[in-house]
Design a protein around this motif. Sequence first.
Motif, mmCIF file in Angstrom:
data_model
loop_
_atom_site.group_PDB
_atom_site.id
_atom_site.type_symbol
_atom_site.label_atom_id
_atom_site.label_comp_id
_atom_site.label_asym_id
_atom_site.label_seq_id
_atom_site.Cartn_x
_atom_site.Cartn_y
_atom_site.Cartn_z
ATOM 1 N N ALA A 60 -12.841 -17.622 0.612
ATOM 2 C CA ALA A 60 -12.777 -18.554 1.738
ATOM 3 C C ALA A 60 -11.474 -18.394 2.516
ATOM 4 O O ALA A 60 -11.457 -18.456 3.752
ATOM 5 N N ALA A 61 -10.358 -18.157 1.800
ATOM 6 C CA ALA A 61 -9.076 -17.979 2.480
ATOM 7 C C ALA A 61 -9.067 -16.708 3.324
ATOM 8 O O ALA A 61 -8.571 -16.699 4.456
ATOM 9 N N LEU B 140 -7.232 -26.625 6.651
ATOM 10 C CA LEU B 140 -7.946 -27.534 5.746
ATOM 11 C C LEU B 140 -7.952 -26.997 4.317
ATOM 12 O O LEU B 140 -7.790 -27.753 3.351
ATOM 13 N N LEU B 141 -8.151 -25.696 4.193
ATOM 14 C CA LEU B 141 -8.188 -25.089 2.868
ATOM 15 C C LEU B 141 -6.835 -25.222 2.177
ATOM 16 O O LEU B 141 -6.749 -25.615 1.005
ATOM 17 N N LEU C 57 -0.618 -19.198 -2.279
ATOM 18 C CA LEU C 57 -1.611 -18.127 -2.470
ATOM 19 C C LEU C 57 -2.663 -18.167 -1.363
ATOM 20 O O LEU C 57 -3.056 -17.120 -0.824
ATOM 21 N N ASP C 58 -3.116 -19.367 -0.996
ATOM 22 C CA ASP C 58 -4.078 -19.498 0.104
ATOM 23 C C ASP C 58 -3.481 -18.968 1.409
ATOM 24 O O ASP C 58 -4.162 -18.306 2.205
ATOM 25 N N GLY C 59 -2.190 -19.281 1.643
ATOM 26 C CA GLY C 59 -1.533 -18.771 2.839
ATOM 27 C C GLY C 59 -1.466 -17.256 2.840
ATOM 28 O O GLY C 59 -1.729 -16.615 3.859
ATOM 29 N N TRP D 6 4.568 -20.136 4.679
ATOM 30 C CA TRP D 6 3.880 -21.012 5.640
ATOM 31 C C TRP D 6 2.839 -21.863 4.921
ATOM 32 O O TRP D 6 2.653 -23.038 5.243
ATOM 33 N N GLY D 7 2.144 -21.269 3.930
ATOM 34 C CA GLY D 7 1.198 -22.044 3.132
ATOM 35 C C GLY D 7 1.884 -23.196 2.416
ATOM 36 O O GLY D 7 1.351 -24.321 2.365
#
Length: 527
Positions: free
Chosen positions: A24-25, A54-55, A67-69, A106-107
């Motif tokens: 999704a990321a 949102l994630l 990690l998502d960032g 940034w994440g």
Amino acid sequence: MDSWAGWRERGARMLDRASWRAAAALVAGALPALAFPAPSLWWFAYVCLVPLLLLIRSAPTARRAALDGWLGGTGYMLAVHHWLMPSLHVFIVILAALLGLLWAPWGLLVGRLLRGQMTGVAVAAAVVVVPCGWLMIELVRSWEALGGPWGLLGASQWQVAPALRLASVGGTWLVSLLVVAVNTALTVLVTHSAARAAAVVSLVVGALAVGSAWMWAPRPEWSGTARIAVVQPGLVEGPGSVQRRLARGEELTRSLAGRDLDLVVWGESSLGVDPARRPDVAARLAALSRTVGADLLVNVDARQTDGAGRTGIFKSAVLVGPRGLTGDRYDKMRLVPFGEYIPARSALGWATSMGRAAGEDRLRGTGPVTMRLPGADGLRLGPLVCFESAFPDMSRRLVRDGVQLLVAQSSTSSFQQGWAPGQHASLGALRAAESGRPMVHATLTGVSAVYGPRGEAVGAPLGTDTSGTAVYGVPLARGTTLYVRLGDWPLYGALGVLAVYCAFEGVRALRGRGRTRAVGVAASAGS
């Protein structure tokens, strides 16, 4: 409502799985690519980051937010640069993952600012600080060795007049700030019902700022018209392609006789030999200049010797007049990593065995050059070569040196069927708007385009399916934009904002530790 709640619950369960969340990321990070050419869904830029925001906001820990960032940034770099796949193959995945690391801090920032309850002050902080963090990513990856400022989010607004007006105030950097700020405010709007009023106020303030720039920022003043012809020979491949390309360029240029021209522009690498070493080629070009009644700006991609006595392969803009070479020559200063040189070749030279990495490093020019045409009332032009049109500071420097016309010579023939030609041509609109000077973007195989001093398109572009010429009445301008005067002030402002935020968080953390220590001491004394 029950059905919607059920879908939300299923989605939350899926995102709890590491593999689904990673996918999704990557997808969420890739979405902004749709705002750039070829899709050119410019409006999508103002909502494209919301899924990623949102994630990251839903990340259970700071480590997961980082990690998502990172994965989102990797997806962004892959999508915006996917057309490099034929040249770099699997290496592009490695590069995207390395550059994606820039999004990890940034994440953390997004997770910190958008999670939990939000007051009006917290909304204002998020709408200001999150875009500043994004701008630092764009600043770092704009370094030439990291690929340069290709795919800056603000560049997706190259067709939007208010955004181009904003670029004249603070460059593409200021447009990127606006786009990320809108995405951040919309994220707050859909996730924090108690803070929606503050989010709406943020959007209104942004709209007023753009309106103020539209009304009050200095506009370039018309000062005449120059008639510029672009010669685009089209795709020429196979044995003898260098000679056949030159012959096609000559044929097309001769067809421009009698068109009352001030300048004829050829694309990048239009000459595969150095005319200074080939008097026969120089004589042919001079004859063309006499035929059309205007100077020719050609581009040499060959072994040459520069004014400092260095010999090697240079990419050079060379001006040719009716009497031959005028002596005006500009050597490309900023080279494409892997395409025109291999960074740390001793360690990464193996990249030449994969795709189309440079077999021999090109040499760099030593400084910008302005050229003056003998006719056209002494029109001063500033040449850039290909990759260099992506760098706002280069066109700004030329305008400060007195240039009246920016000319970028380019070739994206290796990526003819991809998004690269359109993306590259679109950069001319931003450079023109930033500098208040028209820009001619001339290519070998398309897309060739011309933009006026406000970033507006002049005439019709020559597409990638065209072998031909076009003559443009290019509006000239005088005056100075705020961006030319003030430079990259949005970057300095963003650095200042982040410094203040980090100092605030540091003080708050120290106070928190002090309270914790005081409570611990009191508890010990009580026992």
